[in-house]
Write a protein that holds these residues in place. Structure first.
Motif, mmCIF file in Angstrom:
data_model
loop_
_atom_site.group_PDB
_atom_site.id
_atom_site.type_symbol
_atom_site.label_atom_id
_atom_site.label_comp_id
_atom_site.label_asym_id
_atom_site.label_seq_id
_atom_site.Cartn_x
_atom_site.Cartn_y
_atom_site.Cartn_z
ATOM 1 N N HIS A 114 0.838 -1.199 0.000
ATOM 2 C CA HIS A 114 0.000 0.000 0.000
ATOM 3 C C HIS A 114 0.876 1.253 0.000
ATOM 4 O O HIS A 114 0.569 2.239 -0.678
ATOM 5 N N GLY A 115 1.975 1.199 0.743
ATOM 6 C CA GLY A 115 2.922 2.313 0.704
ATOM 7 C C GLY A 115 3.487 2.520 -0.693
ATOM 8 O O GLY A 115 3.678 3.656 -1.140
ATOM 9 N N ASP A 116 3.750 1.403 -1.398
ATOM 10 C CA ASP A 116 4.208 1.510 -2.788
ATOM 11 C C ASP A 116 3.135 2.164 -3.660
ATOM 12 O O ASP A 116 3.446 2.975 -4.544
ATOM 13 N N ALA A 117 1.870 1.795 -3.413
ATOM 14 C CA ALA A 117 0.768 2.378 -4.186
ATOM 15 C C ALA A 117 0.675 3.880 -3.951
ATOM 16 O O ALA A 117 0.472 4.659 -4.893
ATOM 17 N N VAL A 118 0.815 4.291 -2.696
ATOM 18 C CA VAL A 118 0.759 5.720 -2.371
ATOM 19 C C VAL A 118 1.873 6.466 -3.106
ATOM 20 O O VAL A 118 1.642 7.519 -3.719
ATOM 21 N N TRP A 119 3.077 5.923 -3.053
ATOM 22 C CA TRP A 119 4.201 6.551 -3.761
ATOM 23 C C TRP A 119 3.916 6.635 -5.260
ATOM 24 O O TRP A 119 4.095 7.687 -5.883
ATOM 25 N N PHE A 120 3.459 5.526 -5.836
ATOM 26 C CA PHE A 120 3.226 5.471 -7.279
ATOM 27 C C PHE A 120 2.164 6.482 -7.702
ATOM 28 O O PHE A 120 2.359 7.245 -8.660
ATOM 29 N N LEU A 121 1.044 6.506 -7.000
ATOM 30 C CA LEU A 121 -0.055 7.386 -7.395
ATOM 31 C C LEU A 121 0.320 8.857 -7.230
ATOM 32 O O LEU A 121 -0.094 9.706 -8.035
ATOM 33 N N LYS A 122 1.114 9.167 -6.233
ATOM 34 C CA LYS A 122 1.582 10.550 -6.095
ATOM 35 C C LYS A 122 2.519 10.918 -7.238
ATOM 36 O O LYS A 122 2.486 12.051 -7.741
ATOM 37 N N GLN A 123 3.354 9.971 -7.667
ATOM 38 C CA GLN A 123 4.211 10.233 -8.826
ATOM 39 C C GLN A 123 3.371 10.506 -10.071
ATOM 40 O O GLN A 123 3.776 11.266 -10.954
ATOM 41 N N MET A 124 2.199 9.886 -10.135
ATOM 42 C CA MET A 124 1.313 10.053 -11.285
ATOM 43 C C MET A 124 0.399 11.269 -11.158
ATOM 44 O O MET A 124 -0.462 11.502 -12.012
ATOM 45 N N GLY A 125 0.555 12.032 -10.084
ATOM 46 C CA GLY A 125 -0.180 13.287 -9.960
ATOM 47 C C GLY A 125 -1.522 13.200 -9.266
ATOM 48 O O GLY A 125 -2.294 14.165 -9.292
ATOM 49 N N PHE A 126 -1.830 12.070 -8.616
ATOM 50 C CA PHE A 126 -3.103 11.934 -7.909
ATOM 51 C C PHE A 126 -2.964 12.466 -6.482
ATOM 52 O O PHE A 126 -1.983 12.168 -5.793
ATOM 53 N N ALA A 127 -3.963 13.208 -6.047
ATOM 54 C CA ALA A 127 -3.967 13.754 -4.689
ATOM 55 C C ALA A 127 -4.632 12.764 -3.740
ATOM 56 O O ALA A 127 -5.730 12.267 -4.016
ATOM 57 N N GLN A 128 -3.972 12.486 -2.621
ATOM 58 C CA GLN A 128 -4.521 11.554 -1.641
ATOM 59 C C GLN A 128 -5.597 12.253 -0.825
ATOM 60 O O GLN A 128 -5.370 13.309 -0.235
ATOM 61 N N THR A 129 -6.795 11.665 -0.798
ATOM 62 C CA THR A 129 -7.919 12.268 -0.084
ATOM 63 C C THR A 129 -8.194 11.591 1.253
ATOM 64 O O THR A 129 -8.865 12.153 2.106
ATOM 65 N N SER A 130 -7.710 10.370 1.414
ATOM 66 C CA SER A 130 -7.796 9.670 2.692
ATOM 67 C C SER A 130 -6.704 8.614 2.694
ATOM 68 O O SER A 130 -5.969 8.463 1.719
ATOM 69 N N GLU A 131 -6.605 7.879 3.766
ATOM 70 C CA GLU A 131 -5.535 6.885 3.860
ATOM 71 C C GLU A 131 -5.617 5.860 2.733
ATOM 72 O O GLU A 131 -4.595 5.369 2.248
ATOM 73 N N MET A 132 -6.829 5.569 2.273
ATOM 74 C CA MET A 132 -7.019 4.494 1.308
ATOM 75 C C MET A 132 -7.583 4.955 -0.033
ATOM 76 O O MET A 132 -7.986 4.115 -0.841
ATOM 77 N N SER A 133 -7.641 6.251 -0.300
ATOM 78 C CA SER A 133 -8.244 6.695 -1.559
ATOM 79 C C SER A 133 -7.521 7.911 -2.116
ATOM 80 O O SER A 133 -6.886 8.678 -1.382
ATOM 81 N N PHE A 134 -7.661 8.058 -3.447
ATOM 82 C CA PHE A 134 -7.025 9.152 -4.173
ATOM 83 C C PHE A 134 -8.041 9.788 -5.105
ATOM 84 O O PHE A 134 -8.843 9.090 -5.737
ATOM 85 N N ASP A 135 -7.997 11.095 -5.184
ATOM 86 C CA ASP A 135 -8.932 11.836 -6.018
ATOM 87 C C ASP A 135 -8.784 11.425 -7.483
ATOM 88 O O ASP A 135 -7.706 11.550 -8.070
ATOM 89 N N GLY A 136 -9.860 10.915 -8.068
ATOM 90 C CA GLY A 136 -9.864 10.550 -9.481
ATOM 91 C C GLY A 136 -9.432 9.133 -9.773
ATOM 92 O O GLY A 136 -9.734 8.609 -10.848
ATOM 93 N N PHE A 137 -8.716 8.510 -8.853
ATOM 94 C CA PHE A 137 -8.266 7.135 -9.096
ATOM 95 C C PHE A 137 -9.337 6.186 -8.583
ATOM 96 O O PHE A 137 -9.359 5.805 -7.410
ATOM 97 N N GLN A 138 -10.225 5.814 -9.490
ATOM 98 C CA GLN A 138 -11.338 4.942 -9.138
ATOM 99 C C GLN A 138 -11.821 4.234 -10.392
ATOM 100 O O GLN A 138 -11.431 4.567 -11.502
ATOM 101 N N GLY A 139 -12.666 3.238 -10.194
ATOM 102 C CA GLY A 139 -13.177 2.485 -11.332
ATOM 103 C C GLY A 139 -12.315 1.271 -11.635
ATOM 104 O O GLY A 139 -11.598 0.750 -10.777
ATOM 105 N N LYS A 140 -12.382 0.812 -12.878
ATOM 106 C CA LYS A 140 -11.701 -0.418 -13.280
ATOM 107 C C LYS A 140 -10.242 -0.121 -13.624
ATOM 108 O O LYS A 140 -9.946 0.765 -14.422
#
Length: 289
Positions: A114-140
């Motif tokens: 999960h820590g790897d996911a947080v790092w990866f998604l931040k590198q991709m420009g997604f803003a973390q909105t809670s411990e387990m979710s990122f703005d816009g990163f949802q769906g399939k």
């Protein structure tokens, strides 16, 4: 009779006014048509000049390319089945015998990934909105080449297909790997070209240089994106192959191939030079299709 004469006179005046107005409009339309015709001629002339210049540039590029020899080390290595077999064996041995965290409990591994996911998604420009979710990163989501345990098991609001061609072997030999659903991820060994779904996001993290043919792999991944979907890519690139990393391509070649495959824009496009000897560059790309 006088009233009828007045009405007749008014009708005559109205008719005369309408005729005059129609003649004026006709004259205006003729002038407008002449102006449009002049502009069409001008646009066609500009188009012809532009096409002539483009043809000249292409001729110069082709002439230059024909006279320049490209070193073998700079040419992309694509189809490499022998290297692919060796790379697959390398991967299984790495995860089973050399991955430093292989003996940790599953819950700790999930937290670490999960820590790897947080790092990866931040590198991709997604803003973390809670411990387990990122703005816009949802769906399939397709995590192509996820390895035996993917990034996104603990991420909310996503339906992840975690794919790896070695997944069946991973599940057989590694206690922390599985087939089927766990958390937000469903693990499968189905090859990418055989997947039938379409995805909002396709994730490729440190996969591309491990493939049998990096261009074909990218093509297959991009083909699974739904309209407007995005490829989220982190990959090393190097000038010569090494153990477990059979593919050779430059950052420029990577971008060129993505554009050919239909990338409409690059929301993240960053390359870092690497000096540790493992690779030459590390590429971060978020491409919209």
């Amino acid at each position: 009779m006088r009233r009828l004469d007045m009405i007749s006179e008014q009708n005559a005046k109205l008719s005369s006014a309408l005729q005059a107005q129609a003649k004026s409009h006709a004259a205006d339309m003729r002038l407008l048509k002449q102006e449009v015709d002049r502009k069409i001629v001008a646009v066609n002339k500009l188009r012809d000049e532009f096409e002539s210049k483009i043809a000249s540039v292409i001729e110069r590029i082709e002439a230059t390319s024909a006279s320049v020899s490209v070193p073998a080390s700079a040419q992309p290595v694509t189809a490499n089945p022998d290297g692919w077999d060796a790379s697959q064996s390398y991967e299984l041995v790495f995860w089973r015998e050399h991955w430093p965290y292989r003996d940790l409990p599953l819950t700790e591994l999930q937290t670490m990934r999960h820590g790897d996911a947080v790092w990866f998604l931040k590198q991709m420009g997604f803003a973390q909105t809670s411990e387990m979710s990122f703005d816009g990163f949802q769906g399939k989501v397709l995590e192509a080449g996820s390895g035996p345990i993917g990034f996104f098991e603990l991420i909310d609001n996503v339906d992840v297909t975690a794919q790896d061609t070695l997944m069946d072997l991973y599940a057989e030999h590694l206690p922390y790997s599985t087939i089927g659903k766990r958390g937000s991820a469903t693990y499968t060994g189905t090859p990418v070209p055989q997947l039938q779904e379409r995805f909002k996001y396709v994730v490729c993290s440190n996969v591309l240089d491990h493939t049998a043919d990096w261009i074909e792999f990218l093509r297959d991944c991009c083909a699974l994106l739904e309209p407007g979907g995005e490829l989220l890519l982190v990959t090393d690139s190097r000038g010569v192959p090494m153990e477990g990393h059979t593919q050779v391509f430059s950052p420029q070649q990577l971008r060129m191939v993505l554009k050919i495959l239909g990338a409409k824009s690059f929301l993240i496009d960053r390359t870092e030079a690497v000096t540790d000897g493992h690779c030459d560059f590390r590429n971060y790309v978020r491409a919209a299709f």
